[in-house]
Design a protein around this motif. Sequence first.
Motif, PDB file in Angstrom:
ATOM      1  N   MET A 341       0.806  -1.214   0.000  1.00 45.59           N
ATOM      2  CA  MET A 341       0.000   0.000   0.000  1.00 45.59           C
ATOM      3  C   MET A 341       0.843   1.270   0.000  1.00 45.59           C
ATOM      4  O   MET A 341       0.317   2.367   0.139  1.00 45.59           O
ATOM      5  CB  MET A 341      -0.924  -0.002   1.220  1.00 45.59           C
ATOM      6  CG  MET A 341      -1.967  -1.113   1.192  1.00 45.59           C
ATOM      7  SD  MET A 341      -2.995  -1.070  -0.306  1.00 45.59           S
ATOM      8  CE  MET A 341      -3.928   0.422   0.008  1.00 45.59           C
ATOM      9  N   ARG A 370      -7.000  -2.960  -5.871  1.00 45.91           N
ATOM     10  CA  ARG A 370      -5.974  -2.331  -5.029  1.00 45.91           C
ATOM     11  C   ARG A 370      -5.950  -0.823  -5.245  1.00 45.91           C
ATOM     12  O   ARG A 370      -5.724  -0.055  -4.309  1.00 45.91           O
ATOM     13  CB  ARG A 370      -4.598  -2.931  -5.327  1.00 45.91           C
ATOM     14  CG  ARG A 370      -3.526  -2.459  -4.343  1.00 45.91           C
ATOM     15  CD  ARG A 370      -2.298  -3.343  -4.416  1.00 45.91           C
ATOM     16  NE  ARG A 370      -1.636  -3.238  -5.693  1.00 45.91           N
ATOM     17  CZ  ARG A 370      -0.693  -2.338  -5.976  1.00 45.91           C
ATOM     18  NH1 ARG A 370      -0.335  -1.450  -5.072  1.00 45.91           N
ATOM     19  NH2 ARG A 370      -0.125  -2.311  -7.163  1.00 45.91           N
ATOM     20  N   GLU A 373      -8.700   0.576  -3.231  1.00 50.46           N
ATOM     21  CA  GLU A 373      -8.341   0.518  -1.816  1.00 50.46           C
ATOM     22  C   GLU A 373      -7.379   1.653  -1.459  1.00 50.46           C
ATOM     23  O   GLU A 373      -7.512   2.282  -0.407  1.00 50.46           O
ATOM     24  CB  GLU A 373      -7.697  -0.834  -1.513  1.00 50.46           C
ATOM     25  CG  GLU A 373      -7.441  -1.084  -0.032  1.00 50.46           C
ATOM     26  CD  GLU A 373      -6.840  -2.449   0.224  1.00 50.46           C
ATOM     27  OE1 GLU A 373      -6.532  -2.749   1.402  1.00 50.46           O
ATOM     28  OE2 GLU A 373      -6.669  -3.215  -0.745  1.00 50.46           O
TER      29      GLU A 373
END
Length: 403
Positions: A341, A370, A373
């Motif tokens: 991340m 992703r 996110e």
Amino acid sequence: MTLVSFDGVTVALTEVQDNPAKYARALERARKTPGYAVCRCLPTSPTAPLRLVIRRYGSLFHLARWPDDGHRHNPKTCSFYRAASQPSRNSNDTLAAIRTIACGLDVKLNTSLSVRTVDRSTRQSSGAASGAMSRRAAPLLGFLQRVWEEAGLNEWAGAPSRGWGTCNAQLVSVLGDGKLNGKPMQDVFHVMRRYDVADGSCVLAEFQSFLDRITTTPAKSERGLLIAELRSVEPSKYGFVVKLRQTYETFFASKGVIESAADSFKPAWAMIGDASARVVALAVIERTKDDNLRIIDLALQLCNSAFLPCDSSFEVAMANRLVAERRRFVKPMRLEQGDAMLPDFRLTDTTVPTAIEVYGIQGNAQYVARKAEKQALYAREGAPCVEWIPPDDLASVQLPPAA
């Protein structure tokens, strides 16, 4: 520009890094008395100078961060800076594959540096017995990326450029007098030096000394590791010829090794020979029975033109723009679980650090998830973030001004 002082001279750090032979004798004298060099990135206190370790590497000397002193350097301009809250990865993990020790790095790779027969598998493990308390082993790419991070080569302080001479100096200062699979680092590992006409004979002699330690007999093969910039990979009669910059030495590789590298490191492989990028290779080398040098395993790292690591051609373009605009930024390295991340880049010259995300993959469900996110994370934390979604023109991306 960071200045350093030793043996009565004050000179730019980049000058020392690009011309190590020129300052070898002065650094050797300073290593004896007073035992350190001094960084001038900040006004120097006569009672607490910003000391730098002087490490010997071959016949030359290089400057390294003094232990536990990184936080005292200039965070905006000095490559020796390390935040007090930013310890080395795995610094307290006794089973870590890569550990920082007083004299450099202690590394365990999942590659054997000595094998009893050449004809057996070229990708054996390091030979340690498995067990609950056995030390982990690092893959080649993990080692290459970790060394890049430890050397601060994933950070940019707004300089106009960076060449291989600077990379070499920062890499060898981190490796130091450490160990690799239990062997002295400098016996089995070589960082290719930038060729200097004034010191050409020494450069060639040191490289040859490393190659002379790579031997094969009917009973045993002694291998070595080499970091260098990759120039080209060309087909040959019996496989492939790998050419490296800074040397005319020829290295051969089998079809299997090359196909594996091309598949494992696709972004880097696609940009070999591209003038906007650099591809750094970490190669495991052995000698054939005919005394030729053969690469038996290979890891590739894609970089921009100033050797900042990148994960795609789009990141190369963004990093090149940031360097051209003299921005200060860092490329976070994804080396452990939880690092996924991290942003692609982070501007450090804005009032609040600003994330830069390069969303270059379209149509991949996992990647899209992703991305969503990450966007939700930035929104939840109120963190500033700049996005570039190719094929939009990179010039259309508005960057926040430097503070």
